[in-house]
Design an enzyme around this catalytic site. Structure first.
Site, PDB file in Angstrom:
ATOM      1  N   GLN A 135       7.246   3.992   3.867  1.00  0.00           N
ATOM      2  CA  GLN A 135       5.839   3.585   3.917  1.00  0.00           C
ATOM      3  C   GLN A 135       5.652   2.309   4.743  1.00  0.00           C
ATOM      4  O   GLN A 135       4.619   2.129   5.382  1.00  0.00           O
ATOM      5  CB  GLN A 135       5.316   3.392   2.490  1.00  0.00           C
ATOM      6  CG  GLN A 135       3.807   3.421   2.366  1.00  0.00           C
ATOM      7  CD  GLN A 135       3.239   4.830   2.312  1.00  0.00           C
ATOM      8  OE1 GLN A 135       3.803   5.701   1.673  1.00  0.00           O
ATOM      9  NE2 GLN A 135       2.130   5.072   2.986  1.00  0.00           N
ATOM     10  N   LYS A 192       5.513   2.118  -3.078  1.00  0.00           N
ATOM     11  CA  LYS A 192       5.386   3.452  -3.675  1.00  0.00           C
ATOM     12  C   LYS A 192       5.615   3.305  -5.167  1.00  0.00           C
ATOM     13  O   LYS A 192       6.296   2.374  -5.613  1.00  0.00           O
ATOM     14  CB  LYS A 192       6.435   4.407  -3.102  1.00  0.00           C
ATOM     15  CG  LYS A 192       6.075   5.867  -3.273  1.00  0.00           C
ATOM     16  CD  LYS A 192       5.128   6.323  -2.199  1.00  0.00           C
ATOM     17  CE  LYS A 192       4.627   7.720  -2.392  1.00  0.00           C
ATOM     18  NZ  LYS A 192       3.980   8.230  -1.172  1.00  0.00           N
ATOM     19  N   ASN A 209      -2.484  19.175  -1.498  1.00  0.00           N
ATOM     20  CA  ASN A 209      -3.481  18.487  -0.682  1.00  0.00           C
ATOM     21  C   ASN A 209      -3.130  18.542   0.812  1.00  0.00           C
ATOM     22  O   ASN A 209      -3.955  18.930   1.643  1.00  0.00           O
ATOM     23  CB  ASN A 209      -3.585  17.038  -1.183  1.00  0.00           C
ATOM     24  CG  ASN A 209      -4.444  16.175  -0.298  1.00  0.00           C
ATOM     25  OD1 ASN A 209      -3.973  15.666   0.709  1.00  0.00           O
ATOM     26  ND2 ASN A 209      -5.712  16.041  -0.637  1.00  0.00           N
ATOM     27  N   SER A 223      -6.985   5.720   3.869  1.00  0.00           N
ATOM     28  CA  SER A 223      -6.964   4.802   2.720  1.00  0.00           C
ATOM     29  C   SER A 223      -7.304   3.388   3.199  1.00  0.00           C
ATOM     30  O   SER A 223      -8.065   2.665   2.541  1.00  0.00           O
ATOM     31  CB  SER A 223      -5.578   4.780   2.068  1.00  0.00           C
ATOM     32  OG  SER A 223      -5.430   5.839   1.161  1.00  0.00           O
ATOM     33  N   THR A 268      -4.656  13.521   5.435  1.00  0.00           N
ATOM     34  CA  THR A 268      -3.238  13.697   5.773  1.00  0.00           C
ATOM     35  C   THR A 268      -3.047  14.993   6.565  1.00  0.00           C
ATOM     36  O   THR A 268      -2.409  15.004   7.630  1.00  0.00           O
ATOM     37  CB  THR A 268      -2.360  13.687   4.508  1.00  0.00           C
ATOM     38  OG1 THR A 268      -2.736  12.567   3.707  1.00  0.00           O
ATOM     39  CG2 THR A 268      -0.903  13.608   4.856  1.00  0.00           C
ATOM     40  N   LYS A 295       0.860  -1.191   0.000  1.00  0.00           N
ATOM     41  CA  LYS A 295       0.000   0.000   0.000  1.00  0.00           C
ATOM     42  C   LYS A 295       0.886   1.227   0.000  1.00  0.00           C
ATOM     43  O   LYS A 295       1.861   1.304   0.762  1.00  0.00           O
ATOM     44  CB  LYS A 295      -0.869  -0.008   1.274  1.00  0.00           C
ATOM     45  CG  LYS A 295      -1.841   1.142   1.367  1.00  0.00           C
ATOM     46  CD  LYS A 295      -3.113   0.871   0.593  1.00  0.00           C
ATOM     47  CE  LYS A 295      -3.963   2.113   0.374  1.00  0.00           C
ATOM     48  NZ  LYS A 295      -3.579   2.866  -0.843  1.00  0.00           N
ATOM     49  N   GLY A 317      -2.862   8.336  -4.120  1.00  0.00           N
ATOM     50  CA  GLY A 317      -2.241   9.562  -4.626  1.00  0.00           C
ATOM     51  C   GLY A 317      -0.995   9.957  -3.850  1.00  0.00           C
ATOM     52  O   GLY A 317      -0.656   9.391  -2.814  1.00  0.00           O
ATOM     53  N   ASP A 318      -0.281  10.915  -4.384  1.00  0.00           N
ATOM     54  CA  ASP A 318       0.848  11.584  -3.737  1.00  0.00           C
ATOM     55  C   ASP A 318       1.075  12.855  -4.563  1.00  0.00           C
ATOM     56  O   ASP A 318       0.135  13.313  -5.226  1.00  0.00           O
ATOM     57  CB  ASP A 318       2.088  10.662  -3.730  1.00  0.00           C
ATOM     58  CG  ASP A 318       3.191  11.169  -2.795  1.00  0.00           C
ATOM     59  OD1 ASP A 318       3.078  10.965  -1.584  1.00  0.00           O
ATOM     60  OD2 ASP A 318       4.166  11.788  -3.279  1.00  0.00           O
ATOM     61  N   LYS A 374       5.475   3.543   8.338  1.00  0.00           N
ATOM     62  CA  LYS A 374       4.289   4.390   8.518  1.00  0.00           C
ATOM     63  C   LYS A 374       3.035   3.522   8.602  1.00  0.00           C
ATOM     64  O   LYS A 374       2.228   3.653   9.520  1.00  0.00           O
ATOM     65  CB  LYS A 374       4.181   5.351   7.333  1.00  0.00           C
ATOM     66  CG  LYS A 374       3.053   6.344   7.435  1.00  0.00           C
ATOM     67  CD  LYS A 374       2.752   7.037   6.110  1.00  0.00           C
ATOM     68  CE  LYS A 374       3.950   7.750   5.534  1.00  0.00           C
ATOM     69  NZ  LYS A 374       3.580   8.647   4.416  1.00  0.00           N
TER      70      LYS A 374
HETATM   71  P1  NDP Z   1       0.430  17.945  -4.094  1.00  0.00           P
HETATM   72  O1  NDP Z   1       0.856  17.576  -5.461  1.00  0.00           O
HETATM   73  O2  NDP Z   1      -1.002  18.133  -3.807  1.00  0.00           O
HETATM   74  O3  NDP Z   1       1.180  19.280  -3.646  1.00  0.00           O
HETATM   75  C1  NDP Z   1       2.565  19.364  -3.606  1.00  0.00           C
HETATM   76  C2  NDP Z   1       2.954  20.740  -3.145  1.00  0.00           C
HETATM   77  O4  NDP Z   1       4.357  20.755  -2.866  1.00  0.00           O
HETATM   78  C3  NDP Z   1       2.722  21.812  -4.189  1.00  0.00           C
HETATM   79  O5  NDP Z   1       2.453  23.015  -3.542  1.00  0.00           O
HETATM   80  C4  NDP Z   1       4.055  21.860  -4.921  1.00  0.00           C
HETATM   81  O6  NDP Z   1       4.322  23.078  -5.564  1.00  0.00           O
HETATM   82  C5  NDP Z   1       5.016  21.644  -3.784  1.00  0.00           C
HETATM   83  N1  NDP Z   1       6.234  20.983  -4.280  1.00  0.00           N
HETATM   84  C6  NDP Z   1       6.338  19.742  -4.817  1.00  0.00           C
HETATM   85  N2  NDP Z   1       7.592  19.486  -5.179  1.00  0.00           N
HETATM   86  C7  NDP Z   1       8.297  20.573  -4.868  1.00  0.00           C
HETATM   87  C8  NDP Z   1       9.659  20.915  -4.994  1.00  0.00           C
HETATM   88  N3  NDP Z   1      10.555  20.051  -5.531  1.00  0.00           N
HETATM   89  N4  NDP Z   1      10.038  22.131  -4.533  1.00  0.00           N
HETATM   90  C9  NDP Z   1       9.140  22.991  -3.990  1.00  0.00           C
HETATM   91  N5  NDP Z   1       7.826  22.728  -3.855  1.00  0.00           N
HETATM   92  C10 NDP Z   1       7.420  21.549  -4.274  1.00  0.00           C
HETATM   93  O7  NDP Z   1       1.077  16.839  -3.136  1.00  0.00           O
HETATM   94  P2  NDP Z   1       0.638  16.430  -1.655  1.00  0.00           P
HETATM   95  O8  NDP Z   1       0.169  17.608  -0.904  1.00  0.00           O
HETATM   96  O9  NDP Z   1      -0.213  15.245  -1.768  1.00  0.00           O
HETATM   97  O10 NDP Z   1       2.042  15.936  -1.074  1.00  0.00           O
HETATM   98  C11 NDP Z   1       2.917  16.801  -0.337  1.00  0.00           C
HETATM   99  C12 NDP Z   1       3.851  15.971   0.517  1.00  0.00           C
HETATM  100  O11 NDP Z   1       3.087  15.167   1.434  1.00  0.00           O
HETATM  101  C13 NDP Z   1       4.727  14.972  -0.234  1.00  0.00           C
HETATM  102  O12 NDP Z   1       5.956  14.822   0.449  1.00  0.00           O
HETATM  103  C14 NDP Z   1       3.937  13.653  -0.118  1.00  0.00           C
HETATM  104  O13 NDP Z   1       4.774  12.534  -0.265  1.00  0.00           O
HETATM  105  C15 NDP Z   1       3.419  13.794   1.299  1.00  0.00           C
HETATM  106  N6  NDP Z   1       2.257  12.975   1.645  1.00  0.00           N
HETATM  107  C16 NDP Z   1       1.115  13.012   0.907  1.00  0.00           C
HETATM  108  C17 NDP Z   1       0.016  12.267   1.287  1.00  0.00           C
HETATM  109  C18 NDP Z   1      -1.286  12.332   0.564  1.00  0.00           C
HETATM  110  O14 NDP Z   1      -2.227  11.696   1.030  1.00  0.00           O
HETATM  111  N7  NDP Z   1      -1.412  13.086  -0.523  1.00  0.00           N
HETATM  112  C19 NDP Z   1       0.088  11.363   2.443  1.00  0.00           C
HETATM  113  C20 NDP Z   1       1.305  11.458   3.194  1.00  0.00           C
HETATM  114  C21 NDP Z   1       2.344  12.233   2.782  1.00  0.00           C
HETATM  115  P3  NDP Z   1       4.322  23.159  -7.182  1.00  0.00           P
HETATM  116  O15 NDP Z   1       2.876  23.167  -7.563  1.00  0.00           O
HETATM  117  O16 NDP Z   1       5.035  24.415  -7.505  1.00  0.00           O
HETATM  118  O17 NDP Z   1       5.051  21.937  -7.669  1.00  0.00           O
HETATM  119  O1  2IT Z   2       2.860   9.012   1.543  1.00  0.00           O
HETATM  120  C1  2IT Z   2       1.727   8.534   1.760  1.00  0.00           C
HETATM  121  O2  2IT Z   2       1.428   8.005   2.831  1.00  0.00           O
HETATM  122  C2  2IT Z   2       0.717   8.662   0.708  1.00  0.00           C
HETATM  123  N1  2IT Z   2       0.985   9.263  -0.323  1.00  0.00           N
HETATM  124  C3  2IT Z   2      -0.634   8.037   0.878  1.00  0.00           C
HETATM  125  C4  2IT Z   2      -0.595   6.575   0.557  1.00  0.00           C
HETATM  126  C5  2IT Z   2      -1.923   5.872   0.524  1.00  0.00           C
HETATM  127  O3  2IT Z   2      -1.899   4.685   0.152  1.00  0.00           O
HETATM  128  O4  2IT Z   2      -2.953   6.455   0.857  1.00  0.00           O
END
Ligand code: NDP
Ligand code: 2IT
Length: 449
Positions: free
Chosen positions: A114, A129, A243, A382, A212, A93, A168-169, A117
């Protein structure tokens, strides 16, 4: 050199030799190995079974070509991956990331994290992943659809509701999950909960979108309360505007904190007297629907300033929540935060703090919640989505939110239980040891797998 340092050095030397150039992966493993080594060396059974060595070798990595066509009928070929790291606790997952910086090292670090976590959530999920170096930015909906369909045309043979369930991520949200799910159904000819983060009209769970960010704030509240503090009135600096960042901001404001910043890769916005609910609704619309840039918030609101090309860590705050990407906070940023008397770091992103910065926070007695604990709310919901799909029913927003709060509270307790219980809890060690132990036990029981 102590025995522990010596073992750690020799283990890391071997790992780096086996995985040349995979710096993010080395970093993620070293962080876990540093925390668990004293405990690992004290337990001959785990050591004799080579649990650490086995856990740092993925079960398998699938690599494939993704061919697709632009709106101008130009042909593109990207690379896709799925790293199935470990399924000792349940089906693989973990999310899918679409971003130009994606490579094998990034996906191996994310898959490795992961495992622990998912273990901390207490739900039956293994670690994985995947993703692609595809850049969804600036692409039309149709282009993203064609890419997702092509990606799933290969991926579908390697996943399944009892095998591996992606989500997603970065760069993969509801739009992408919908395209991926549509193609899975078409090629497999069956409806099954093979992806999570689905739309609410087709099997998605309430609160998954928010989980998250909300979960991160629930963890923060637990951590503050354990240290006789609370969130009300605290100044919070958040990076990212995706997100995780936006829903962390929403919950923090709801709980009475002042959220001062959001960011994207162009720079950060600052609302000196705190963001309002209205501003955040605008940010949701801007990012989710219009796929716009965060700088547009400064054009809309006079009280917001945009700092081009800068990260927000120099803004004076009580709490920092890095919610964008890996290694956002390095030595310089950590020192800046410490000199501004930050109280806590709560990671919404995965591995946003470098090893040196982690040591700086530790030395300065700053509360530091690692992503594998603090951002586990996303994968936890999830897991709840999977349960609902299996039962063919859906729980209300309140019911899922209540379960999420309980899960985050339990994760916090597990971290505390496995930390050395000093005056300032070491959450990095607590999360690593608690997460590791829960995976190590079944691996020991399974024999040589
Ligand atoms: P999104 O794609 O929704 O948003 C990512 C954000 O981070 C955007 O604002 C983006 O800006 C910025 N960003 C991404 N890459 C870079 C970079 N190299 N430098 C500067 N800014 C950057 O992703 P999420 O919010 O889903 O994910 C954010 C973090 O949280 C990640 O580390 C992800 O692995 C982690 N995460 C996500 C989960 C989920 O359920 N979605 C669960 C657990 C962890 P820009 O638009 O300019 O690229
Ligand atoms: O980093 C993470 O935990 C995620 N992007 C969510 C993974 C999931 O299976 O919901």
């Amino acid at each position: 050199m102590s025995k522990i340092r010596k073992e750690l050095k020799s283990f890391m030397h071997g790992l780096k030799k086996r995985n040349p150039g995979e710096y993010e992966f080395h970093q993620a493993v070293e962080e876990v190995a540093e925390s668990i080594m004293p405990w690992y060396l004290a337990h001959d059974d785990y050591r004799d079974a080579q649990i650490l060595e086995r856990l740092t070798e993925p079960d398998r990595i699938v690599i494939f070509r993704v061919t697709w066509e632009t709106d101008n009928r130009e042909i593109r070929a990207n690379r896709g991956w799925r790293v199935q790291f470990n399924n000792a606790l349940g089906p693989y997952k973990g999310g899918l990331r679409f971003h130009p910086t994606v490579d094998q090292s990034v996906l191996k670090f994310l898959g490795f994290e992961q495992i622990f976590k998912n273990s901390l959530t207490g739900l039956p999920m293994g670690g994985a992943k995947g993703g692609s170096n595809f850049n969804p930015k600036g692409k039309s909906d149709r282009e993203v659809m064609r890419f997702c369909h092509s990606f799933m045309t290969e991926l579908h043979r390697h996943i399944g509701e009892d095998v591996d369930i992606p989500a997603g991520d970065i760069g993969v949200g509801t739009r992408e999950i919908s395209y991926l799910f549509g193609q899975y159904m078409r090629v497999e000819n069956r409806w099954t909960g093979v992806l999570t983060g689905k739309g609410s009209s087709f099997g998605g769970s309430a609160v998954r979108n928010e989980a998250t960010g909300y979960g991160c704030v629930y963890f923060l509240e637990e951590m503050l309360s354990k240290h006789n503090e609370d969130i009300v009135g605290k100044k919070i600096v958040i990076s990212g505007s995706g997100n995780v960042a936006r829903f962390a901001a929403e919950k923090a404001i709801d709980k009475g904190a002042k959220v001062l910043t959001l960011s994207d890769s162009d720079g950060f916005i600052e609302a000196k007297s705190g963001m309002t609910e209205g501003m955040l609704n605008f940010a949701h619309e801007l990012k989710e629907k219009k796929r716009g840039r965060i700088s547009e918030m400064a054009k809309k609101y006079k009280s917001i300033t945009f700092h081009k090309g800068k990260s927000p860590w120099g803004v004076k705050c009580d709490i920092a929540m890095p919610c964008a990407t890996q290694n956002e906070i390095d030595e310089k940023e950590a020192q800046l935060l410490c000199s501004n008397n930050v109280l806590a770091i709560c990671e919404g992103a995965n591995m946003p703090v470098t090893t040196i910065a982690t040591h700086i926070f530790n030395k300065n007695k700053i509360l530091h919640a690692p992503g594998k604990a603090a951002n586990a709310g996303g994968v936890a919901v999830s897991g709840l989505e999977l349960s609902q799909n299996e039962m063919r029913l859906s729980w209300s927003h309140e019911e899922v939110d209540e379960r999420l709060q309980k899960i985050m509270k339990d994760i916090h307790s597990r971290c505390v239980e496995y930390s050395d219980n000093s005056e300032i809890i070491n959450y990095v060690d607590g999360a690593n040891i608690a997460g590791f132990k829960k995976v190590a036990d079944p691996l020991l029981a399974y024999g040589l797998v």
